[in-house]
Structures are given as C-alpha cells and as structure tokens.
Motif scaffolding. Structure first.
Motif, PDB file in Angstrom:
ATOM      1  N   GLU A   1       0.609  -0.845  -0.168  1.00 54.59           N
ATOM      2  CA  GLU A   1       0.160   0.034  -0.262  1.00 54.59           C
ATOM      3  C   GLU A   1       0.799   1.147  -0.260  1.00 54.59           C
ATOM      4  OE1 GLU A   1      -2.391  -0.340   3.281  1.00 54.59           O
ATOM      5  OE2 GLU A   1      -4.319  -1.601   2.663  1.00 54.59           O
ATOM      6  N   LEU A   2       2.180   1.026   0.374  1.00 55.65           N
ATOM      7  CA  LEU A   2       3.463   1.889  -0.609  1.00 55.65           C
ATOM      8  C   LEU A   2       3.377   2.871  -0.742  1.00 55.65           C
ATOM      9  CD1 LEU A   2       6.502   1.024   2.437  1.00 55.65           C
ATOM     10  CD2 LEU A   2       3.815   2.225   3.522  1.00 55.65           C
ATOM     11  N   GLY A   3       2.969   3.997  -1.264  1.00 50.64           N
ATOM     12  CA  GLY A   3       3.135   5.103  -2.469  1.00 50.64           C
ATOM     13  C   GLY A   3       4.998   4.974  -2.545  1.00 50.64           C
ATOM     14  N   THR A   4       5.189   5.316  -4.052  1.00 52.68           N
ATOM     15  CA  THR A   4       6.437   5.149  -4.465  1.00 52.68           C
ATOM     16  C   THR A   4       7.552   5.960  -3.413  1.00 52.68           C
ATOM     17  OG1 THR A   4       5.491   5.029  -7.022  1.00 52.68           O
ATOM     18  CG2 THR A   4       8.007   5.249  -6.301  1.00 52.68           C
ATOM     19  N   GLU A   5       7.314   6.877  -3.550  1.00 47.90           N
ATOM     20  CA  GLU A   5       8.176   7.422  -2.108  1.00 47.90           C
ATOM     21  C   GLU A   5       8.561   6.846  -0.781  1.00 47.90           C
ATOM     22  OE1 GLU A   5      10.730   9.769  -2.780  1.00 47.90           O
ATOM     23  OE2 GLU A   5       9.612   9.890  -4.820  1.00 47.90           O
ATOM     24  N   ASP A   6       7.469   6.203  -0.344  1.00 43.17           N
ATOM     25  CA  ASP A   6       7.508   5.947   0.950  1.00 43.17           C
ATOM     26  C   ASP A   6       8.244   4.101   0.812  1.00 43.17           C
ATOM     27  OD1 ASP A   6       6.318   7.858   2.612  1.00 43.17           O
ATOM     28  OD2 ASP A   6       4.432   6.864   2.364  1.00 43.17           O
ATOM     29  N   LEU A   7       8.241   3.643   0.036  1.00 40.27           N
ATOM     30  CA  LEU A   7       8.913   2.709  -0.242  1.00 40.27           C
ATOM     31  C   LEU A   7      10.245   3.352  -1.118  1.00 40.27           C
ATOM     32  CD1 LEU A   7       8.116  -0.403  -1.302  1.00 40.27           C
ATOM     33  CD2 LEU A   7       7.766   0.116  -3.812  1.00 40.27           C
ATOM     34  N   ARG A   8      10.202   3.656  -1.007  1.00 41.10           N
ATOM     35  CA  ARG A   8      12.096   4.286  -1.532  1.00 41.10           C
ATOM     36  C   ARG A   8      12.692   4.279  -0.740  1.00 41.10           C
ATOM     37  NH1 ARG A   8      10.998   8.631  -7.126  1.00 41.10           N
ATOM     38  NH2 ARG A   8      10.833   6.579  -8.093  1.00 41.10           N
ATOM     39  N   GLU A   9      11.518   4.971   0.924  1.00 38.69           N
ATOM     40  CA  GLU A   9      12.820   5.400   1.728  1.00 38.69           C
ATOM     41  C   GLU A   9      12.947   4.145   2.958  1.00 38.69           C
ATOM     42  OE1 GLU A   9      10.115   8.292   4.117  1.00 38.69           O
ATOM     43  OE2 GLU A   9      10.611  10.018   2.821  1.00 38.69           O
ATOM     44  N   HIS A  10      11.509   3.323   2.755  1.00 38.32           N
ATOM     45  CA  HIS A  10      11.937   1.966   3.316  1.00 38.32           C
ATOM     46  C   HIS A  10      13.507   1.588   2.900  1.00 38.32           C
ATOM     47  CE1 HIS A  10      10.861  -1.763   4.804  1.00 38.32           C
ATOM     48  NE2 HIS A  10      10.260  -2.419   4.119  1.00 38.32           N
ATOM     49  N   VAL A  11      12.720   1.161   1.516  1.00 36.33           N
ATOM     50  CA  VAL A  11      14.055   0.437   0.662  1.00 36.33           C
ATOM     51  C   VAL A  11      15.620   0.863   1.493  1.00 36.33           C
ATOM     52  CG1 VAL A  11      15.637   0.716  -0.896  1.00 36.33           C
ATOM     53  CG2 VAL A  11      13.068   0.002  -1.491  1.00 36.33           C
ATOM     54  N   ALA A  12      15.947   2.264   1.295  1.00 37.83           N
ATOM     55  CA  ALA A  12      16.953   2.758   1.752  1.00 37.83           C
ATOM     56  C   ALA A  12      17.673   2.577   3.132  1.00 37.83           C
ATOM     57  CB  ALA A  12      17.404   4.549   1.572  1.00 37.83           C
ATOM     58  N   ALA A  13      16.190   2.627   3.914  1.00 35.06           N
ATOM     59  CA  ALA A  13      16.168   2.409   5.428  1.00 35.06           C
ATOM     60  C   ALA A  13      16.765   1.029   5.713  1.00 35.06           C
ATOM     61  CB  ALA A  13      15.615   2.535   5.842  1.00 35.06           C
ATOM     62  N   GLU A  14      16.709  -0.247   4.830  1.00 32.83           N
ATOM     63  CA  GLU A  14      16.707  -1.118   4.651  1.00 32.83           C
ATOM     64  C   GLU A  14      17.987  -1.934   4.432  1.00 32.83           C
ATOM     65  OE1 GLU A  14      14.466  -4.304   6.761  1.00 32.83           O
ATOM     66  OE2 GLU A  14      15.080  -2.054   7.211  1.00 32.83           O
ATOM     67  N   LEU A  15      18.748  -1.276   2.794  1.00 36.93           N
ATOM     68  CA  LEU A  15      19.938  -2.028   2.568  1.00 36.93           C
ATOM     69  C   LEU A  15      20.795  -1.172   3.772  1.00 36.93           C
ATOM     70  CD1 LEU A  15      19.333  -0.246  -0.882  1.00 36.93           C
ATOM     71  CD2 LEU A  15      19.968  -2.345  -0.160  1.00 36.93           C
ATOM     72  N   SER A  16      20.476   0.227   5.116  1.00 40.46           N
ATOM     73  CA  SER A  16      21.406   1.456   5.030  1.00 40.46           C
ATOM     74  C   SER A  16      21.521   0.014   6.434  1.00 40.46           C
ATOM     75  CB  SER A  16      20.847   2.715   5.950  1.00 40.46           C
ATOM     76  OG  SER A  16      20.990   3.483   4.699  1.00 40.46           O
ATOM     77  N   ARG A  17      20.918  -0.623   6.954  1.00 41.12           N
ATOM     78  CA  ARG A  17      20.531  -1.453   7.886  1.00 41.12           C
ATOM     79  C   ARG A  17      21.470  -2.604   8.025  1.00 41.12           C
ATOM     80  NH1 ARG A  17      17.667  -5.311  10.267  1.00 41.12           N
ATOM     81  NH2 ARG A  17      16.756  -6.014   7.993  1.00 41.12           N
ATOM     82  N   THR A  18      21.331  -3.448   6.797  1.00 38.71           N
ATOM     83  CA  THR A  18      21.286  -3.784   6.354  1.00 38.71           C
ATOM     84  C   THR A  18      23.234  -4.243   6.227  1.00 38.71           C
ATOM     85  OG1 THR A  18      20.231  -5.112   4.731  1.00 38.71           O
ATOM     86  CG2 THR A  18      22.108  -5.916   4.893  1.00 38.71           C
ATOM     87  N   ARG A  19      23.774  -2.449   5.834  1.00 37.52           N
ATOM     88  CA  ARG A  19      25.298  -2.072   5.138  1.00 37.52           C
ATOM     89  C   ARG A  19      26.247  -2.341   6.751  1.00 37.52           C
ATOM     90  NH1 ARG A  19      27.832  -1.465   0.837  1.00 37.52           N
ATOM     91  NH2 ARG A  19      26.547  -3.076   0.340  1.00 37.52           N
TER      92      ARG A  19
END
Length: 445
Positions: free
Chosen positions: A9-27
């Motif tokens: 249900e996330l909009g594109t910008e919120d989805l991008r923020e979620h992806v960025a947070a997951e990538l950073s957390r993982t790194r």
C-alpha cells in the motif's frame, strides 16, 4: 518496518524510503562483522568450508552491482573485471583464497561506490511496470542476499581462532514455566507457501493447498541437556539409531558430540565466538547435522517433522482457517517475538518468547536455531525460477535437506513463515538445531 500489507500500500516515495532504510541497516551489520577484525583476519581462510570474510564483503557488492546498478538502473558497470572472481558457482569456497581478490581497503571502497550508485538510482527507479521492480523486489532481494551472507560471515566468526571479536547482550533468561513436552496439530488442509509476500523468493512460491495428517510436535527445540542424554546413552555408537548414510558419515567424521563441544571430565564445554564456557543445558542444541538430528529422533522414538508439518504448525490458524505470516500473526518480528538478527550471540533458553507462540502452542519456531526437517529441497507445484535459476532451481533434489525458522544470526528480512533454507545433511558449522515430531498412535489425539 512494514508488513506485507503496508508494503503493497506504500506510495512510491515511502517505498523508496523503506528500501533505503533496509539497505543502510543491512550494510551496518556487514560493517560490524568486517570491522571487528584486522586486515590479516579478513583475508584469512578460517575453514575450507568458508570463504575469507573479505570475499563475502566484495561478493555482496558484486551482486548489488549486477542486479541494481546494471540491470535495474541500466548504469555503466563499476568493476566488470571482477565478475568472475565473485561468482559463487565458478569458484568453490576452498579455492577462493588463491584468487586475486580485492584487499580489505579495495573491497570497502568498491562496495561503497556501488552503494552510492544504488542510492542515486533508487530515487529514479519506478516501482512498477516490470516484475523485477514491482514492490521494489530487486532491492529486497539484495537486502536478503547481503543479510544471508552476514549470517555466513557470523558462522565464519564462530570458526575463527583467537580472542572474541564480537559482543552482544545475552538473550532473555526468563524461566519458561511449565510447558507440555508436545503440542497436537490436527490434520487437514492448509495454505503452504505464498503468492502475496512482496519480497518472497522464488522457492517460497506459489501458495498452494497441502493436506497434513494429524501429528505431535515438540513444544520447543531439543535442548542441550536432552541431547547430552542421547550422548550419555551411547547414541553416537549405536548404528540402529542412524540411517545408513548417517552412520557412514558419523564414522568418517568421527562424530562424538555437536560441533564445538569439548569434553572436560564429567561435563561438556563449548567454544562460542572465542569464549569457552560450560554448555548451558537449557538452550536449544546447535551445530548438529541433519544426520545427528535424525539419529536423536530415532533414539527418542520419534522422527523429524516434514517441511509441510513444520509450516502448518508455524502458520496455520485453526480459528480462522488461514495461514499467518509468522507464528504470532502478520506483524513483522519484534524483539519480544523471536531471537533474530545477531541481537544475541546464542540461542535463548528453550521455551522463551511466549509472545512468539504459534496457534498450536509451539514456541521458537522463528529464530534461535534453524530446524532440520525430514524433507528434500524440492520445488512447489507451479514453481517458476525468478529472477535466475541459480538461486533455487539448481539445488533441487535429494542432496539437500530443508531447514526452517531461522537462527539467532538470521535477519528478520530473510526469515518468515514461508522462508526455506537448505543445505547438505552433513553441515554442522551452520546455526542448526531441530525439534521432533511423531505420528499419533491409534485412538490418541
């Protein structure tokens, strides 16, 4: 954190923020695992079963470059000259130290450059119109891939010699209280797998109905104390408890106890991430092979659960007739639900995490230790390889056994009720334990 419903249900910008947070957390986790030791340790092969830590680091960058920078982003290649070096199918782990690998400084610079390009293209990538990017699948695949290698690097840390390099708080030690030894799981159909989980991998798909007969399942994973009883009863020296293949392996490998256990007079010690300590009887046993798990189950008058039995116990809610994402419900794992993500460096006592209990009453089906099942790693009906055959398809067959549930070293992004892991039945360096099942006797329910 987003549940699957939220993610869709996330909009594109919120989805991008979620992806960025997951990538950073993982790194950050990858950095923790590689920054904890010096360069000499990073390039050393601590076991022929594992790659040097520096190979894993550069490999996650190589996969991120191939799938996100080049494929999704259509950008110019960063280091096409190293593609072959970090192709896991071209070079067995034992051979990797002899390759002209990137050194620690070069590897860090490389993964940093790739990540900068990924963050740049993330802001431009449409999250629709192509299967690879729907609900940011390719980004989720890369998050899971890196987290899987982080767990592999954690296993390498367990194999390394020397003083402790990692630290973490101990898991909760609250007493479990009186729990039944077994729970009953009624027979009937349930929905196995998923067709809706946004970041589910190809071997988890599609959702399909499976009938499972009634069975009993251990409430908790088998503990160290229980496994020590098997050892004391001569279980490692009684061929009748072992399959033919298992007995051959036990003899060839001279198995006497779980890996990393050490006999000290009348007690057992274990080596855990550089610490030598008495084996805690209340914890789930870990570092046992499929064959050891199978032999214990036979000795106990039981068997290992099938993969379908395990998933039904973990997901099926008889009150609603539907399959949950996790034993406790559909919300993502929180610290009160399960021991995941290297938050602790050992399993919690068997029976911990009451808030993570499944509808059937079983506990710790997610986290603490991967659980061996009796099932071979096979495709589901309607399986379709995506986005490449080498993730799952080339491993299907009787050579690999399925493990379920994740361990204390598994990240929440790479662990859910449908997630399937697999390995050779001889593997002991992985964070694997088990629980037993049994078929009801006549008139028992």
């Amino acid at each position: 954190m987003c549940t699957v419903k939220d993610l869709r249900e996330l909009g594109t910008e919120d989805l991008r923020e979620h992806v960025a947070a997951e990538l950073s957390r993982t790194r950050r986790r990858s950095a923790q695992l590689t920054d904890a030791v010096d360069d000499e340790d990073l390039v050393k092969q601590h076991s022929p079963l594992m790659s040097p830590l520096v190979w894993d680091l550069a490999h996650v960058g190589s996969q991120e470059e191939l799938w996100l920078v080049r494929d999704v982003g259509g950008r110019e290649a960063v280091r096409p000259d190293i593609d072959d070096l970090y192709d896991a199918f071209q070079h067995p782990r034992a051979d990797r130290p002899a390759l002209p690998l990137l050194g620690p400084r070069e590897a860090r610079e490389y993964v940093g450059t790739v990540r900068e390009k990924v963050f740049d293209l993330l802001g431009e990538t449409p999250m629709e119109g192509r299967k690879l990017v729907e609900q940011a699948f390719a980004f989720g695949m890369i998050v899971q891939h890196e987290q899987q290698h982080d767990e592999t690097m954690l296993a390498t840390h367990q194999l390394r010699d020397g003083p402790p390099a990692l630290t973490a708080e101990p898991p909760p030690q609250q007493p479990a209280g009186a729990l039944p030894a077994e729970v009953f799981v009624p027979g009937g159909p349930f929905t196995m797998g998923t067709s809706t989980e946004a970041w589910a991998l190809d071997n988890e798909r599609p959702a399909h109905e499976v009938h499972v007969d009634s069975f009993y399942l251990d409430t908790t994973p088998i503990s160290n104390a229980a496994f020590a009883q098997f050892i004391a009863a001569g279980g490692y020296h009684e061929p009748r408890w072992w399959s033919e293949a298992g007995w051959r392996y036990r003899q060839k490998a001279s198995l006497e106890a779980p890996r990393f256990w050490l006999r000290d007079g009348d007690r057992w010690l274990r080596r855990r991430f550089g610490h030598v300590e008495e084996v805690p009887g209340e914890e789930p046993v870990v570092h046992v092979s499929f064959y050891e798990a199978e032999a214990y189950a036979a000795w106990a008058g039981k068997r290992l659960p099938t993969e379908a039995e395990w998933e039904k116990a973990a997901r099926h809610d008889p009150a609603t007739g539907r399959s949950r994402r996790y034993p406790w419900g559909d919300e993502d794992p929180a610290p009160e639900h399960a021991n995941l993500g290297q938050r602790h460096l050992q399993p919690a006592p068997a029976g911990a995490y009451p808030e993570g209990e499944a509808p059937c009453g079983a506990r710790q089906l997610i986290g603490d230790v991967w659980e061996w099942t009796a099932s071979d790693f096979l495709p589901y009906p309607g399986f379709a390889a995506f986005p490449y055959r080498e993730y799952s398809e080339v491993f299907f067959g009787p050579d690999h056994k399925v493990l379920r549930g994740g361990s204390f070293g598994t990240d929440r992004s790479a662990c859910r009720g449908t997630f399937r892991n697999w390995d050779y039945p001889i593997r002991r360096q992985i964070f694997a334990g088990f629980r037993c099942a049994r078929t009801p006797i006549q008139d028992e329910s």
